[in-house]
Design a protein around this motif. Sequence first.
Motif, PDB file in Angstrom:
ATOM      1  N   LYS A  92       0.832  -1.206   0.000  1.00 25.53           N
ATOM      2  CA  LYS A  92       0.000   0.000   0.000  1.00 25.53           C
ATOM      3  C   LYS A  92       0.862   1.251   0.000  1.00 25.53           C
ATOM      4  N   MET A  93       1.938   1.235   0.780  1.00 25.34           N
ATOM      5  CA  MET A  93       2.827   2.382   0.827  1.00 25.34           C
ATOM      6  C   MET A  93       3.482   2.623  -0.527  1.00 25.34           C
ATOM      7  N   LEU A  94       3.909   1.560  -1.187  1.00 24.96           N
ATOM      8  CA  LEU A  94       4.514   1.688  -2.508  1.00 24.96           C
ATOM      9  C   LEU A  94       3.513   2.257  -3.516  1.00 24.96           C
ATOM     10  N   ASN A  95       2.288   1.767  -3.450  1.00 23.63           N
ATOM     11  CA  ASN A  95       1.248   2.272  -4.350  1.00 23.63           C
ATOM     12  C   ASN A  95       0.910   3.727  -4.050  1.00 23.63           C
ATOM     13  N   ASP A  96       0.812   4.058  -2.767  1.00 22.91           N
ATOM     14  CA  ASP A  96       0.501   5.438  -2.376  1.00 22.91           C
ATOM     15  C   ASP A  96       1.597   6.411  -2.806  1.00 22.91           C
ATOM     16  N   ALA A  97       2.818   5.910  -2.904  1.00 21.58           N
ATOM     17  CA  ALA A  97       3.940   6.760  -3.321  1.00 21.58           C
ATOM     18  C   ALA A  97       3.944   7.018  -4.826  1.00 21.58           C
ATOM     19  N   GLY A  98       3.131   6.271  -5.576  1.00 23.20           N
ATOM     20  CA  GLY A  98       3.036   6.480  -7.012  1.00 23.20           C
ATOM     21  C   GLY A  98       3.362   5.270  -7.860  1.00 23.20           C
ATOM     22  N   PHE A  99       3.913   4.210  -7.236  1.00 21.61           N
ATOM     23  CA  PHE A  99       4.299   3.021  -8.003  1.00 21.61           C
ATOM     24  C   PHE A  99       3.065   2.170  -8.313  1.00 21.61           C
ATOM     25  N   GLU A 100       2.585   2.273  -9.557  1.00 21.22           N
ATOM     26  CA  GLU A 100       1.446   1.454  -9.987  1.00 21.22           C
ATOM     27  C   GLU A 100       1.896   0.046 -10.360  1.00 21.22           C
ATOM     28  N   LYS A 101       3.182  -0.088 -10.694  1.00 19.93           N
ATOM     29  CA  LYS A 101       3.749  -1.395 -11.020  1.00 19.93           C
ATOM     30  C   LYS A 101       4.688  -1.797  -9.896  1.00 19.93           C
ATOM     31  N   SER A 102       4.203  -2.592  -8.972  1.00 18.97           N
ATOM     32  CA  SER A 102       5.037  -3.042  -7.853  1.00 18.97           C
ATOM     33  C   SER A 102       4.602  -4.443  -7.452  1.00 18.97           C
ATOM     34  N   GLU A 103       5.577  -5.232  -7.021  1.00 21.21           N
ATOM     35  CA  GLU A 103       5.289  -6.629  -6.691  1.00 21.21           C
ATOM     36  C   GLU A 103       6.353  -7.167  -5.758  1.00 21.21           C
ATOM     37  N   MET A 104       5.954  -8.039  -4.820  1.00 20.35           N
ATOM     38  CA  MET A 104       6.927  -8.798  -4.060  1.00 20.35           C
ATOM     39  C   MET A 104       7.471  -9.894  -4.972  1.00 20.35           C
ATOM     40  N   ILE A 105       8.764  -9.909  -5.183  1.00 17.13           N
ATOM     41  CA  ILE A 105       9.351 -10.871  -6.113  1.00 17.13           C
ATOM     42  C   ILE A 105      10.157 -11.951  -5.404  1.00 17.13           C
ATOM     43  N   PHE A 106      10.332 -11.799  -4.081  1.00 19.11           N
ATOM     44  CA  PHE A 106      11.074 -12.813  -3.335  1.00 19.11           C
ATOM     45  C   PHE A 106      10.618 -12.764  -1.888  1.00 19.11           C
ATOM     46  N   ARG A 107      10.477 -13.960  -1.291  1.00 16.24           N
ATOM     47  CA  ARG A 107      10.177 -14.012   0.141  1.00 16.24           C
ATOM     48  C   ARG A 107      10.777 -15.272   0.746  1.00 16.24           C
ATOM     49  N   TRP A 108      11.387 -15.097   1.903  1.00 11.62           N
ATOM     50  CA  TRP A 108      11.856 -16.210   2.725  1.00 11.62           C
ATOM     51  C   TRP A 108      11.363 -15.940   4.137  1.00 11.62           C
ATOM     52  N   TYR A 109      10.350 -16.693   4.574  1.00 11.90           N
ATOM     53  CA  TYR A 109       9.775 -16.489   5.905  1.00 11.90           C
ATOM     54  C   TYR A 109       9.477 -15.018   6.149  1.00 11.90           C
ATOM     55  N   ASN A 110      10.238 -14.336   7.029  1.00 14.64           N
ATOM     56  CA  ASN A 110       9.929 -12.936   7.343  1.00 14.64           C
ATOM     57  C   ASN A 110      10.924 -11.952   6.721  1.00 14.64           C
ATOM     58  N   PHE A 111      11.408 -12.289   5.516  1.00 12.70           N
ATOM     59  CA  PHE A 111      12.252 -11.389   4.740  1.00 12.70           C
ATOM     60  C   PHE A 111      11.727 -11.351   3.307  1.00 12.70           C
ATOM     61  N   SER A 112      11.790 -10.188   2.686  1.00  8.19           N
ATOM     62  CA  SER A 112      11.186 -10.072   1.350  1.00  8.19           C
ATOM     63  C   SER A 112      11.941  -9.072   0.496  1.00  8.19           C
ATOM     64  N   CYS A 113      11.633  -9.097  -0.800  1.00  7.08           N
ATOM     65  CA  CYS A 113      12.195  -8.148  -1.753  1.00  7.08           C
ATOM     66  C   CYS A 113      11.092  -7.740  -2.721  1.00  7.08           C
ATOM     67  N   TYR A 114      11.015  -6.433  -2.992  1.00 12.18           N
ATOM     68  CA  TYR A 114       9.989  -5.871  -3.869  1.00 12.18           C
ATOM     69  C   TYR A 114      10.633  -5.206  -5.090  1.00 12.18           C
ATOM     70  N   LEU A 115       9.949  -5.329  -6.211  1.00 17.28           N
ATOM     71  CA  LEU A 115      10.352  -4.635  -7.437  1.00 17.28           C
ATOM     72  C   LEU A 115       9.286  -3.612  -7.786  1.00 17.28           C
ATOM     73  N   CYS A 116       9.704  -2.380  -8.015  1.00 16.83           N
ATOM     74  CA  CYS A 116       8.781  -1.310  -8.407  1.00 16.83           C
ATOM     75  C   CYS A 116       9.313  -0.659  -9.681  1.00 16.83           C
ATOM     76  N   ILE A 117       8.453  -0.464 -10.649  1.00 18.16           N
ATOM     77  CA  ILE A 117       8.830   0.138 -11.925  1.00 18.16           C
ATOM     78  C   ILE A 117       8.020   1.415 -12.133  1.00 18.16           C
ATOM     79  N   LYS A 118       8.701   2.482 -12.533  1.00 16.71           N
ATOM     80  CA  LYS A 118       8.018   3.743 -12.787  1.00 16.71           C
ATOM     81  C   LYS A 118       7.488   3.748 -14.215  1.00 16.71           C
TER      82      LYS A 118
END
Length: 250
Positions: A224-250
């Motif tokens: 939600k924070m990523l979307n609110d900041a303006g990133f309409e293209k954003s996705e979690m691309i990696f997760r291990w238990y309680n660690f994650s990585c997100y990709l956002c494209i402008k």
Amino acid sequence: MTNKFMNNGEDKVFANKIEKISDFEFNQNVASVFDDMVSRSIPNYHEIHKIIIDLTRRFYKSGKVFDLGCSTGTTMLLMADHFRQNDRPLPEFIGVDTSKPMLEKASQKLNAHGLQNNVELKEESITETKIEDAGMVIMNYTLQFLPMEERLEVIKNIYNGLNENGCFILAEKIICQDEQIDNLLIDLYYDFKRRNGYSEMEISQKREALENVLKPLTPQQQMKMLNDAGFEKSEMIFRWYNFSCYLCIK
């Protein structure tokens, strides 16, 4: 597993009994062993770097590369190595960190690999960093240390400073909405740390030191924070238990 750009000092910061545990700081003691600390404390730390290189190959076209919370400079070194191996011109790197000891370590490593003219290191809060003409922005396990009320503005600043089709890569620790699942993942994470040689005392003391300074979000809150900041293209691309990585494209 480590890489050629990481130092070999062994993390013993919490190995001895501490009578009064202070909030965690990226001070000289931490900076001297940071590469070992993150390798043994952050699951798939090196895999995240591989993801960053994969995305660099596919997304980076032009512009500056910002590493917000650059610590000892490993990410920028790996990216520069990728550009060199593929005969691509080196971009202008901007490394930002609030920790002077971290930046000193980064400077030593960057200079040792001939990158002193390609990287500008800034000792400042990422809340003050001006992002402009950015082809890529990297933020590895840094946003989680900022006060909640400052995070959205930081991401808005990143979005506004990115070039069109530029990308923002965000790696973070996360929490779960369900308390039972969250507690289970925390226990599994501590199993990971035990496998990497940390004692019960080291795990306990570091947990207490981080309690007041590291405040993770749920994936839903982060998206939600990523979307609110303006990133309409954003996705979690990696997760291990309680660690994650997100990709956002402008």
